[in-house]
Design a protein around this motif. Structure first.
Motif, short mmCIF file in Angstrom:
data_model
loop_
_atom_site.label_atom_id
_atom_site.label_comp_id
_atom_site.label_asym_id
_atom_site.label_seq_id
_atom_site.Cartn_x
_atom_site.Cartn_y
_atom_site.Cartn_z
N GLY A 122 0.57 -1.22 -0.06
CA GLY A 122 0.03 -0.02 -0.21
C GLY A 122 0.80 1.31 -0.12
N ASP A 123 2.14 0.93 0.33
CA ASP A 123 2.95 2.42 0.08
C ASP A 123 3.16 3.01 -1.24
OD1 ASP A 123 3.17 2.19 3.00
OD2 ASP A 123 5.37 1.33 2.49
N HIS A 124 3.24 4.19 -1.30
CA HIS A 124 3.05 4.75 -2.68
C HIS A 124 4.69 5.35 -2.84
CE1 HIS A 124 -0.93 4.39 -3.19
NE2 HIS A 124 -1.27 5.21 -1.96
N PHE A 125 5.13 5.52 -4.10
CA PHE A 125 6.50 5.92 -4.55
C PHE A 125 6.48 6.22 -5.80
CE2 PHE A 125 6.34 1.39 -5.16
CZ PHE A 125 7.38 1.08 -6.40
N ASP A 126 7.30 7.27 -6.39
CA ASP A 126 7.38 7.61 -7.69
C ASP A 126 8.41 6.79 -8.67
OD1 ASP A 126 5.74 9.69 -7.19
OD2 ASP A 126 7.47 10.96 -6.86
N VAL A 127 7.90 6.47 -9.87
CA VAL A 127 8.72 5.60 -10.80
C VAL A 127 8.78 6.35 -12.19
CG1 VAL A 127 8.54 3.36 -9.75
CG2 VAL A 127 6.84 4.12 -11.65
N TRP A 128 9.81 6.36 -13.03
CA TRP A 128 9.74 7.02 -14.28
C TRP A 128 9.42 5.80 -15.24
CZ3 TRP A 128 10.36 11.69 -15.63
CH2 TRP A 128 10.80 12.70 -14.82
N THR A 129 8.43 6.15 -16.22
CA THR A 129 8.11 5.16 -17.37
C THR A 129 7.96 5.98 -18.59
OG1 THR A 129 5.77 5.75 -17.11
CG2 THR A 129 6.61 4.31 -15.69
N ASP A 130 7.76 5.26 -19.72
CA ASP A 130 7.71 5.73 -21.11
C ASP A 130 6.06 6.05 -21.21
OD1 ASP A 130 6.58 3.29 -21.44
OD2 ASP A 130 8.16 2.57 -23.05
N ARG A 131 5.63 6.43 -22.40
CA ARG A 131 4.12 6.68 -22.19
C ARG A 131 3.21 5.54 -22.24
NH1 ARG A 131 6.23 7.61 -27.56
NH2 ARG A 131 5.11 6.39 -29.33
N HIS A 132 3.91 4.32 -22.35
CA HIS A 132 3.23 3.02 -22.36
C HIS A 132 3.12 2.38 -21.10
CE1 HIS A 132 2.75 3.18 -26.85
NE2 HIS A 132 4.17 3.31 -26.94
N GLY A 133 3.87 2.90 -20.20
CA GLY A 133 4.15 2.44 -19.01
C GLY A 133 5.42 1.71 -18.47
N LEU A 134 6.23 1.40 -19.44
CA LEU A 134 7.25 0.58 -19.12
C LEU A 134 8.25 1.29 -18.11
CD1 LEU A 134 7.84 -1.13 -22.70
CD2 LEU A 134 6.83 -2.12 -20.69
N ILE A 135 8.91 0.73 -17.59
CA ILE A 135 9.82 1.48 -16.71
C ILE A 135 11.07 1.69 -17.12
CG2 ILE A 135 11.37 1.09 -14.49
CD1 ILE A 135 8.45 1.29 -13.73
N THR A 136 11.52 3.05 -17.01
CA THR A 136 12.60 3.54 -17.66
C THR A 136 13.67 4.35 -16.67
OG1 THR A 136 13.59 4.70 -19.77
CG2 THR A 136 11.49 5.50 -18.56
N ALA A 137 14.80 4.67 -17.26
CA ALA A 137 15.49 5.51 -16.30
C ALA A 137 15.07 6.99 -16.47
CB ALA A 137 17.02 5.33 -16.94
N ARG A 138 15.40 7.79 -15.24
CA ARG A 138 14.99 9.02 -15.19
C ARG A 138 15.65 9.89 -16.34
NH1 ARG A 138 19.41 11.84 -13.19
NH2 ARG A 138 20.91 10.81 -11.90
N PRO A 139 14.86 10.96 -16.97
CA PRO A 139 15.61 11.59 -18.08
C PRO A 139 16.95 12.38 -17.71
CG PRO A 139 13.77 12.83 -17.19
CD PRO A 139 13.76 11.40 -16.51
N LEU A 140 17.69 12.64 -18.69
CA LEU A 140 18.94 13.28 -18.58
C LEU A 140 18.65 14.56 -18.11
CD1 LEU A 140 22.26 13.18 -18.97
CD2 LEU A 140 21.65 13.97 -21.30
N ASP A 141 19.38 15.29 -17.28
CA ASP A 141 18.90 16.65 -17.00
C ASP A 141 20.04 17.39 -17.68
OD1 ASP A 141 21.32 17.55 -14.91
OD2 ASP A 141 20.93 15.56 -14.36
N ALA A 142 19.59 18.89 -17.89
CA ALA A 142 20.33 19.84 -18.56
C ALA A 142 21.93 20.03 -18.02
CB ALA A 142 19.65 21.04 -18.81
#
Length: 201
Positions: A122-142
């Motif tokens: 039941g715990d919540h946490f943030d994850v990065w995904t593509d638009r289809h919901g597949l887990i991906t790495a966080r985007p490169l920052d500027a």
């Protein structure tokens, strides 16, 4: 730097040889390339890398989304780090089975890494995904992209300096070998008469 020290051969000297002057010109050409061409090439490579990397940053920001996942249960086993840009905090991560909703609205379920210290159902946490919901790495920052671009430009400039200096050394080496060969030929011509009475007089 030897390219700079080679310029002394321009000094007027009755013993100065033509090869000494040629070596001085080679040293000057190498110095100009190091002072002018290396920074220009480094700037060009850095600018090109910056443009490409910032374009990648924008594309990743467009394609990757942060969504909220919900812990279903905790998993054991070794951790696998999917994000090559992640920091050393991966030791504090846990593998869990979680549910999340993709940006396109589809429901997703599967194993995920979480930074929750003690994940429970039941715990919540943030994850990065593509638009289809597949887990991906966080985007490169500027900022990271800019750092990579600067390093690329600096590396290109250093490589240019190395190539120019290597070329200068190769040319001077060939000049020295040719000079020694001429000395050997002159010695071969003078050798048979060396030490004989009246030789050279």
């Amino acid at each position: 730097m030897r390219a700079i020290r080679g310029l002394w051969r321009w000094r007027r000297n009755p013993l100065r040889r033509a090869t000494d002057l040629a070596e001085a010109w080679v040293a000057l050409a190498a110095l100009v390339l190091i002072v002018v061409a290396a920074p220009v090439l480094g700037s060009f490579v850095g600018a090109a890398a910056q443009s490409a990397l910032q374009r990648s940053v924008r594309q990743q920001r467009h394609d990757r989304h942060i969504v909220v996942a919900t812990v279903v249960r905790k998993l054991g086993g070794p951790l696998v780090e999917p994000d090559p840009d992640a920091t050393s905090t991966h030791d504090n991560r846990s593998r869990v089975v979680a549910d999340w909703t993709a940006p396109d609205g589809t429901r997703q379920h599967g194993p995920v890494l979480t930074t929750l210290e003690s994940p429970h159902k039941g715990d919540h946490f943030d994850v990065w995904t593509d638009r289809h919901g597949l887990i991906t790495a966080r985007p490169l920052d500027a900022a990271t992209a800019t750092t990579h671009a600067v390093l690329a430009g600096f590396g290109a400039a250093l490589l240019t300096v190395g190539l120019v200096e290597s070329g200068r050394r190769m040319i001077v080496w060939r000049m020295v070998r040719r000079r020694y060969a001429r000395w050997d030929q002159a010695w071969d011509r003078a050798g048979p008469d060396w030490g004989k009475a009246g030789t050279g007089s």
